[in-house]
Design an enzyme around this catalytic site. Structure first.
Site, PDB file in Angstrom:
ATOM      1  N   GLU A 129       0.840  -1.202   0.000  1.00 43.50           N
ATOM      2  CA  GLU A 129       0.000   0.000   0.000  1.00 43.50           C
ATOM      3  C   GLU A 129       0.881   1.261   0.000  1.00 43.50           C
ATOM      4  O   GLU A 129       0.752   2.164   0.818  1.00 43.50           O
ATOM      5  CB  GLU A 129      -0.970   0.036   1.186  1.00 43.50           C
ATOM      6  N   GLU A 151       0.099   9.892   9.800  1.00 44.44           N
ATOM      7  CA  GLU A 151       0.243   8.850   8.775  1.00 44.44           C
ATOM      8  C   GLU A 151       0.905   9.360   7.493  1.00 44.44           C
ATOM      9  O   GLU A 151       1.675   8.624   6.864  1.00 44.44           O
ATOM     10  CB  GLU A 151      -1.129   8.242   8.452  1.00 44.44           C
ATOM     11  N   HIS A 179     -11.826   7.425  14.157  1.00 37.20           N
ATOM     12  CA  HIS A 179     -10.687   7.277  15.081  1.00 37.20           C
ATOM     13  C   HIS A 179      -9.496   8.179  14.797  1.00 37.20           C
ATOM     14  O   HIS A 179      -8.522   8.169  15.528  1.00 37.20           O
ATOM     15  CB  HIS A 179     -10.191   5.831  15.068  1.00 37.20           C
ATOM     16  N   ARG A 206      -6.526  10.820  14.489  1.00 35.91           N
ATOM     17  CA  ARG A 206      -5.953  11.791  15.434  1.00 35.91           C
ATOM     18  C   ARG A 206      -6.263  13.238  15.057  1.00 35.91           C
ATOM     19  O   ARG A 206      -6.470  14.076  15.926  1.00 35.91           O
ATOM     20  CB  ARG A 206      -4.428  11.611  15.501  1.00 35.91           C
ATOM     21  N   HIS A 241     -14.019   2.871  18.500  1.00 38.69           N
ATOM     22  CA  HIS A 241     -12.574   2.595  18.578  1.00 38.69           C
ATOM     23  C   HIS A 241     -12.111   2.769  20.026  1.00 38.69           C
ATOM     24  O   HIS A 241     -12.528   3.726  20.693  1.00 38.69           O
ATOM     25  CB  HIS A 241     -11.841   3.573  17.649  1.00 38.69           C
TER      26      HIS A 241
HETATM   27  C1  UD1 Z   1      -3.493   3.489  14.883  1.00 35.48           C
HETATM   28  C2  UD1 Z   1      -2.702   4.113  13.734  1.00 35.48           C
HETATM   29  C3  UD1 Z   1      -3.650   4.629  12.653  1.00 35.48           C
HETATM   30  C4  UD1 Z   1      -4.607   3.539  12.213  1.00 35.48           C
HETATM   31  C5  UD1 Z   1      -5.330   2.977  13.425  1.00 35.48           C
HETATM   32  C6  UD1 Z   1      -6.195   1.826  13.015  1.00 35.48           C
HETATM   33  C7  UD1 Z   1      -0.606   5.242  14.309  1.00 35.48           C
HETATM   34  C8  UD1 Z   1       0.025   6.498  14.713  1.00 35.48           C
HETATM   35  N1  UD1 Z   1      -1.945   5.265  14.216  1.00 35.48           N
HETATM   36  O1  UD1 Z   1      -4.240   4.526  15.517  1.00 35.48           O
HETATM   37  O2  UD1 Z   1      -2.881   5.038  11.522  1.00 35.48           O
HETATM   38  O3  UD1 Z   1      -5.531   4.096  11.321  1.00 35.48           O
HETATM   39  O4  UD1 Z   1      -4.364   2.497  14.380  1.00 35.48           O
HETATM   40  O5  UD1 Z   1      -7.185   1.553  13.969  1.00 35.48           O
HETATM   41  O6  UD1 Z   1       0.058   4.263  14.092  1.00 35.48           O
HETATM   42  N2  UD1 Z   1      -6.330   0.481  22.027  1.00 35.48           N
HETATM   43  C9  UD1 Z   1      -6.800  -0.578  22.777  1.00 35.48           C
HETATM   44  N3  UD1 Z   1      -6.889  -1.814  22.183  1.00 35.48           N
HETATM   45  C10 UD1 Z   1      -6.554  -2.040  20.895  1.00 35.48           C
HETATM   46  C11 UD1 Z   1      -6.097  -0.948  20.129  1.00 35.48           C
HETATM   47  C12 UD1 Z   1      -5.988   0.297  20.701  1.00 35.48           C
HETATM   48  O7  UD1 Z   1      -7.111  -0.430  23.945  1.00 35.48           O
HETATM   49  O8  UD1 Z   1      -6.657  -3.179  20.420  1.00 35.48           O
HETATM   50  C13 UD1 Z   1      -6.227   1.821  22.667  1.00 35.48           C
HETATM   51  C14 UD1 Z   1      -5.019   1.900  23.619  1.00 35.48           C
HETATM   52  O9  UD1 Z   1      -5.332   2.723  24.687  1.00 35.48           O
HETATM   53  C15 UD1 Z   1      -3.958   2.566  22.721  1.00 35.48           C
HETATM   54  C16 UD1 Z   1      -4.841   3.540  21.947  1.00 35.48           C
HETATM   55  O10 UD1 Z   1      -6.037   2.817  21.666  1.00 35.48           O
HETATM   56  O11 UD1 Z   1      -2.941   3.197  23.450  1.00 35.48           O
HETATM   57  C17 UD1 Z   1      -4.241   4.088  20.685  1.00 35.48           C
HETATM   58  O12 UD1 Z   1      -3.700   3.060  19.851  1.00 35.48           O
HETATM   59  P1  UD1 Z   1      -2.637   3.488  18.704  1.00 35.48           P
HETATM   60  O13 UD1 Z   1      -2.297   2.284  17.907  1.00 35.48           O
HETATM   61  O14 UD1 Z   1      -1.513   4.245  19.286  1.00 35.48           O
HETATM   62  O15 UD1 Z   1      -3.430   4.521  17.833  1.00 35.48           O
HETATM   63  P2  UD1 Z   1      -4.770   4.376  17.005  1.00 35.48           P
HETATM   64  O16 UD1 Z   1      -5.560   5.611  17.283  1.00 35.48           O
HETATM   65  O17 UD1 Z   1      -5.379   3.061  17.242  1.00 35.48           O
HETATM   66  N1  UDP Z   2     -13.043  -2.973  11.066  1.00 28.35           N
HETATM   67  C1  UDP Z   2     -13.393  -4.047  11.879  1.00 28.35           C
HETATM   68  N2  UDP Z   2     -14.209  -3.820  12.966  1.00 28.35           N
HETATM   69  C2  UDP Z   2     -14.692  -2.589  13.269  1.00 28.35           C
HETATM   70  C3  UDP Z   2     -14.315  -1.494  12.446  1.00 28.35           C
HETATM   71  C4  UDP Z   2     -13.487  -1.710  11.355  1.00 28.35           C
HETATM   72  O1  UDP Z   2     -12.970  -5.179  11.621  1.00 28.35           O
HETATM   73  O2  UDP Z   2     -15.419  -2.463  14.260  1.00 28.35           O
HETATM   74  C5  UDP Z   2     -12.134  -3.214   9.918  1.00 28.35           C
HETATM   75  C6  UDP Z   2     -12.616  -2.683   8.582  1.00 28.35           C
HETATM   76  O3  UDP Z   2     -13.316  -3.693   7.880  1.00 28.35           O
HETATM   77  C7  UDP Z   2     -11.311  -2.285   7.886  1.00 28.35           C
HETATM   78  C8  UDP Z   2     -10.356  -1.989   9.011  1.00 28.35           C
HETATM   79  O4  UDP Z   2     -10.955  -2.489  10.193  1.00 28.35           O
HETATM   80  O5  UDP Z   2     -10.774  -3.352   7.123  1.00 28.35           O
HETATM   81  C9  UDP Z   2     -10.115  -0.505   9.123  1.00 28.35           C
HETATM   82  O6  UDP Z   2      -9.429  -0.236  10.298  1.00 28.35           O
HETATM   83  P1  UDP Z   2      -9.372   1.196  10.936  1.00 28.35           P
HETATM   84  O7  UDP Z   2     -10.531   1.985  10.499  1.00 28.35           O
HETATM   85  O8  UDP Z   2      -9.155   0.992  12.398  1.00 28.35           O
HETATM   86  O9  UDP Z   2      -8.013   1.784  10.358  1.00 28.35           O
HETATM   87  P2  UDP Z   2      -7.620   2.554   9.007  1.00 28.35           P
HETATM   88  O10 UDP Z   2      -8.057   1.741   7.859  1.00 28.35           O
HETATM   89  O11 UDP Z   2      -8.260   3.904   9.060  1.00 28.35           O
HETATM   90  O12 UDP Z   2      -6.138   2.681   9.102  1.00 28.35           O
END
Ligand code: UD1
Ligand code: UDP
Length: 376
Positions: free
Chosen positions: A126, A140, A212, A214, A245
């Site tokens: 990607e 990102e 979700h 930032r 999220h």
């Molecule tokens: C991250 C990615 C973003 C992506 C997103 C997908 C970065 C900077 N951001 O953002 O590009 O689109 O993931 O969803 O890499 N948490 C949980 N359980 C989980 C996951 C997250 O509790 O399974 C909570 C935790 O408190 C964690 C917070 O979410 O610290 C943020 O997670 P993080 O991966 O840092 O950022 P995302 O906002 O999830």
């Molecule tokens: N997705 C999922 N469960 C959810 C929401 C999203 O499995 O409750 C899947 C969705 O089908 C997609 C991926 O998660 O393939 C997208 O992830 P997210 O939106 O967290 O991250 P991004 O694509 O913006 O990086």
């Protein structure tokens, strides 16, 4: 190095940090594992914990190494620093011939940088998505631009992504248009009978929401919540399903502003299969997600994007995705238009898939085989 008979197998480390990376890397892991020239090592950084495990279970992937890095409300710098420290030892121990990263997360940048320091060839799945604005999406756009500089192979999902890379000076030997592996994953599951697993009212039209990003934290997310609430207030014919999220910057606000409404159903993040079921059942999708912008058009669902710009303009140009920004009035207006105007709805529900044909992973595996196995 692993050996099969007298033939030396190449070793590829596939790095996965978050939910979307797992969904989009699963087809690549499957494609490489179906070939005998390569040994695949799956590294989970577990930047996400629960959401990553959900997806790995669906695709039957058991990580060979798991850094278990996630902390509650982790900061970007702390996450990056801890990743880089742990990754160096892993790369030294495993000594892969190549490393694959996917997308634009902190995992991607940290793995690419650590691999570069160890002089390991890197492939970017990607590659080439750009908005041109380093603050949107944050961080990102910077992550993918920096990681891209470190890579040997750039697997671009579309011609536009490839052109972005050529414009940054990458040669056509390094850039390969493959399609996006998200469509490979979706095609594996979309035709199955899938259950959402959340109690919804019969006869209501479903609006699916995810958010979700930032750059939407704070006021923009308050506007998004106000729009969701207003939509639920004015439309008795709909039900809004919002899998929240777990990032506390999102979940705390969403739950405090939206939990009490009779037409809004908040739930934990759905497993991938139930989420695909929800997309199939939904009439429209409101999202700031990257992956959902790619999947929903392939399922013929109109998408309103809760951002002012996108690195995925292909679907916007085809008229099946519309940017409405994190703006209350625009979100409510455009959602109501789609709910009321069947012609406007049909124009956006065309079922086009500008992001791939479902064969991206096998193309990626073939390019790697050609370049690494010595088999020409
Ligand atoms: C991250 C990615 C973003 C992506 C997103 C997908 C970065 C900077 N951001 O953002 O590009 O689109 O993931 O969803 O890499 N948490 C949980 N359980 C989980 C996951 C997250 O509790 O399974 C909570 C935790 O408190 C964690 C917070 O979410 O610290 C943020 O997670 P993080 O991966 O840092 O950022 P995302 O906002 O999830
Ligand atoms: N997705 C999922 N469960 C959810 C929401 C999203 O499995 O409750 C899947 C969705 O089908 C997609 C991926 O998660 O393939 C997208 O992830 P997210 O939106 O967290 O991250 P991004 O694509 O913006 O990086």
């Amino acid at each position: 190095m692993a050996a099969k008979g007298n033939v030396r197998k190449s070793k590829i480390l596939v790095a996965i940090g978050t939910r979307p990376e797992a969904i989009k890397m699963a087809p690549v892991v499957q494609a490489l594992r179906s070939q005998d020239w390569v040994e695949v090592v799956v590294l989970a950084t577990a930047q996400h914990r629960q959401m990553l495990d959900q997806v790995l279970n669906v695709f039957g992937i058991v990580p060979d190494v798991d850094l278990d890095i996630m902390r509650q409300n982790q900061s970007l710098s702390d996450l990056t620093a801890r990743l880089i420290q742990k990754l160096d030892h892993v790369l030294e121990d495993i000594a892969p011939d190549a490393v694959l990263v996917q997308g634009d997360t902190t995992t991607v940048l940290a793995v690419a940088l650590s691999s570069f320091y160890r002089r390991i060839s890197i492939g970017h799945v990607e590659a080439g998505l750009r908005t041109g604005d380093m603050r949107n999406p944050f961080p990102e756009e910077m992550n993918r631009s920096l990681a891209g500089r470190l890579c040997r192979w750039h697997f671009a999902p579309t011609d536009l992504a490839a052109r972005n890379l050529y414009g940054e000076g990458f040669s056509d030997h390094a850039v390969h248009v493959t399609g996006n592996t998200v469509i490979d994953a979706l095609q594996q599951v979309a035709s199955r009978e899938l259950e959402i697993g959340v109690e919804l009212e019969e006869g209501k039209r479903l609006v699916l929401v995810t958010a979700h990003r930032r750059e939407n934290f704070g006021d923009p997310f308050l506007e998004i919540c106000a729009a969701i609430r207003e939509l639920a207030d004015v439309r008795e014919d709909i039900q809004i399903l919002y899998p929240v999220h777990p990032n506390p910057n999102i979940s705390t606000v969403a739950r405090s502003l939206l939990a009490s409404h009779p037409r809004i159903v908040l739930c934990e993040p759905l497993d991938y299969l139930p989420f695909v079921a929800a997309m199939k059942r939904a009439e429209i999708v409101l999202t700031d997600s990257g992956g959902v912008q790619e999947e929903a058009p392939a399922l013929a669902k109109p998408v309103l994007v809760l951002r002012d710009e996108t690195e995925r303009p292909e679907a916007v140009e085809q008229g099946v995705v519309r940017l409405v920004g994190p703006h209350r009035e625009a979100i409510v207006r455009e959602a109501c238009l789609l709910l009321d105007d069947r012609a406007a709805y049909s124009r956006m529900a065309k079922g086009v898939s500008p992001y791939g044909d479902g064969n991206a992973a096998s193309r990626i595996a073939e390019i790697l085989r050609r370049d690494l196995s010595g088999a020409g």
